[in-house]
Design an enzyme around this catalytic site. Structure first.
Site, PDB file in Angstrom:
ATOM      1  N   CYS A 115      65.598 -32.199  -2.841  1.00  0.00           N
ATOM      2  CA  CYS A 115      65.161 -31.593  -4.107  1.00  0.00           C
ATOM      3  C   CYS A 115      63.756 -31.030  -3.914  1.00  0.00           C
ATOM      4  CB  CYS A 115      65.173 -32.643  -5.209  1.00  0.00           C
ATOM      5  SG  CYS A 115      64.443 -32.099  -6.768  1.00  0.00           S
ATOM      6  N   CYS A 152      59.442 -32.520  -5.732  1.00  0.00           N
ATOM      7  CA  CYS A 152      58.314 -33.302  -5.228  1.00  0.00           C
ATOM      8  C   CYS A 152      58.082 -32.981  -3.761  1.00  0.00           C
ATOM      9  CB  CYS A 152      58.586 -34.801  -5.375  1.00  0.00           C
ATOM     10  SG  CYS A 152      58.707 -35.387  -7.082  1.00  0.00           S
ATOM     11  N   ASP A 200      41.897 -21.051 -19.754  1.00  0.00           N
ATOM     12  CA  ASP A 200      42.986 -21.809 -19.132  1.00  0.00           C
ATOM     13  C   ASP A 200      44.178 -20.861 -18.993  1.00  0.00           C
ATOM     14  OD1 ASP A 200      44.727 -23.674 -18.173  1.00  0.00           O
ATOM     15  OD2 ASP A 200      44.945 -24.780 -20.048  1.00  0.00           O
ATOM     16  N   CYS A 259      45.813 -24.225 -13.216  1.00  0.00           N
ATOM     17  CA  CYS A 259      46.899 -24.983 -12.601  1.00  0.00           C
ATOM     18  C   CYS A 259      47.238 -24.433 -11.223  1.00  0.00           C
ATOM     19  CB  CYS A 259      48.140 -24.975 -13.491  1.00  0.00           C
ATOM     20  SG  CYS A 259      48.811 -23.328 -13.795  1.00  0.00           S
ATOM     21  N   GLU A 310      45.515 -29.629 -11.262  1.00  0.00           N
ATOM     22  CA  GLU A 310      44.667 -28.842 -12.161  1.00  0.00           C
ATOM     23  C   GLU A 310      43.234 -28.954 -11.639  1.00  0.00           C
ATOM     24  OE1 GLU A 310      45.214 -27.234 -15.291  1.00  0.00           O
ATOM     25  OE2 GLU A 310      47.392 -27.551 -15.356  1.00  0.00           O
TER      26      GLU A 310
END
Length: 349
Positions: free
Chosen positions: A26, A29, A279, A306, A341
């Site tokens: 996957c 992660c 942001d 981000c 972040e």
């Protein structure tokens, strides 16, 4: 650079066994096989190297502030499925590592909250039941959002998040389930307080939040300024921001649905008396926005990103305009993944 892992000859002392059996397959992660303390150090190095190589700067990068939860922290997930194929069970999950279209079936996501995982099973069963009855011609994306003690799958449902800003100070924010909001509520209080404190430390009288959404940073910072103004291109988000200001008893905040080509028009105060919080989305700031910002010339800017790579790209423009980096503080809003972040505070030299 990218590579395929062929063999581990000598394991790093920081290598651990991934918690999820789908890790490596996957694509959700990337760091589950790395001790959490090393994940934080790796991310700090990532920011430092990007600063050096993309912006030509070498300021001190503070240690990454870690998440109170390393798993079970995501309050929103969006599993996908492709159009069903005859004779194959419908895979519902996330993109396979290294692919753009292949979906890995994910019955459980260890970085999502437990309420989401409980709801995920029923949502998957329902999709498969409907698909068997009437196969869809194309794939789709599900929404599971955990807020206010319940999980919703409706994009249009109104939800409320609470952010603790300090003792006896809690900010309540309402918005639609489909709207953007930070997906790790457990680190959000520390993250929001840091942005507020950096903006306040500038000594500016006014604050402009240039990508305000439903008002998170605008309202969190309101107590430290004479006036705060939130600007957002989405009119529906501005409506929620105004409602949130009223609901939290904040009277010195105003919001405007700003034209992207005239973000700072209509302000009745000067940039030299102001701090600006930005942001932007992952792609960073476009040249038109930066041009307007530099003409407004605020005394200080708190840049939340981000995607540190696009942040460093934009940073070169700030340096060319005479801004200096005062602080670099990464936050780990996304444990077990390569994402982070980064908050950079800048002021005029």
């Amino acid at each position: 650079s990218e590579a395929d892992l062929v063999e581990v000859i000598t394991a790093s002392p920081h290598r651990i066994t991934p918690r999820c059996s789908l890790f490596g397959t996957c694509g959700g992660c990337q760091y589950q096989n790395l001790r959490y303390e090393e994940q934080l150090e790796w991310k700090r190095r990532q920011v430092a190297e990007l600063l050096e190589h993309m912006a030509g700067l070498s300021p001190f990068v503070s240690p990454v502030i870690g998440s109170p939860r390393q798993f079970s922290y995501r309050s929103k997930i969006t599993p996908h499925f492709n159009a069903p194929r005859p004779g194959r069970e419908l895979a519902i999950g996330f993109l396979r590592q290294g692919t753009r279209f292949d979906i890995v079936d994910v019955p459980r996501c260890d970085i999502a909250t437990e309420p989401i995982n409980e709801r995920l099973s029923a949502a998957r069963d329902e999709v498969r039941r409907r698909s068997a009855e009437e196969p869809p011609e194309r794939g789709a994306t599900l929404l599971l959002r955990d807020a206010g003690g319940r999980v919703t799958s409706s994009h249009e449902e109104r939800i409320t998040e609470e952010v603790a800003l300090g003792p006896g100070e809690t900010l309540r924010l309402s918005f639609l389930a489909r709207d953007f909001f930070q997906n790790n509520p457990f680190i959000l209080p520390a993250f929001t307080r840091y942005v507020r404190d950096q903006a306040r430390s500038s000594g500016a009288r006014y604050l402009v939040d240039a990508y305000c959404g439903s008002g998170l940073f605008t309202l969190a910072c309101a107590g430290g300024f004479e006036r705060v103004v939130g600007v957002e291109v989405s009119e529906s988000s501005v409506a929620f921001a105004r409602e949130n200001a009223a609901a939290n008893g904040i009277s010195n905040a105003s919001f405007a649905a700003g034209d992207a080509s005239a973000i700072f028009s209509g302000l009745d105060f000067q940039g030299r008396d102001s701090a600006v919080v930005i942001d932007p989305p992952r792609k960073g700031c476009d040249e038109a926005f930066l041009g307007q910002l530099f003409r407004f010339r605020p005394a200080a800017v708190v840049y939340v990103s981000c995607d540190p790579a696009t942040q460093m790209r934009d940073l070169k423009g700030f340096v060319a305009e005479g801004y200096q980096v005062r602080a670099v503080q990464p936050f780990d809003l996304f444990p077990q993944t390569r994402h982070l972040e980064c908050v950079i505070t800048l002021s005029l030299a």
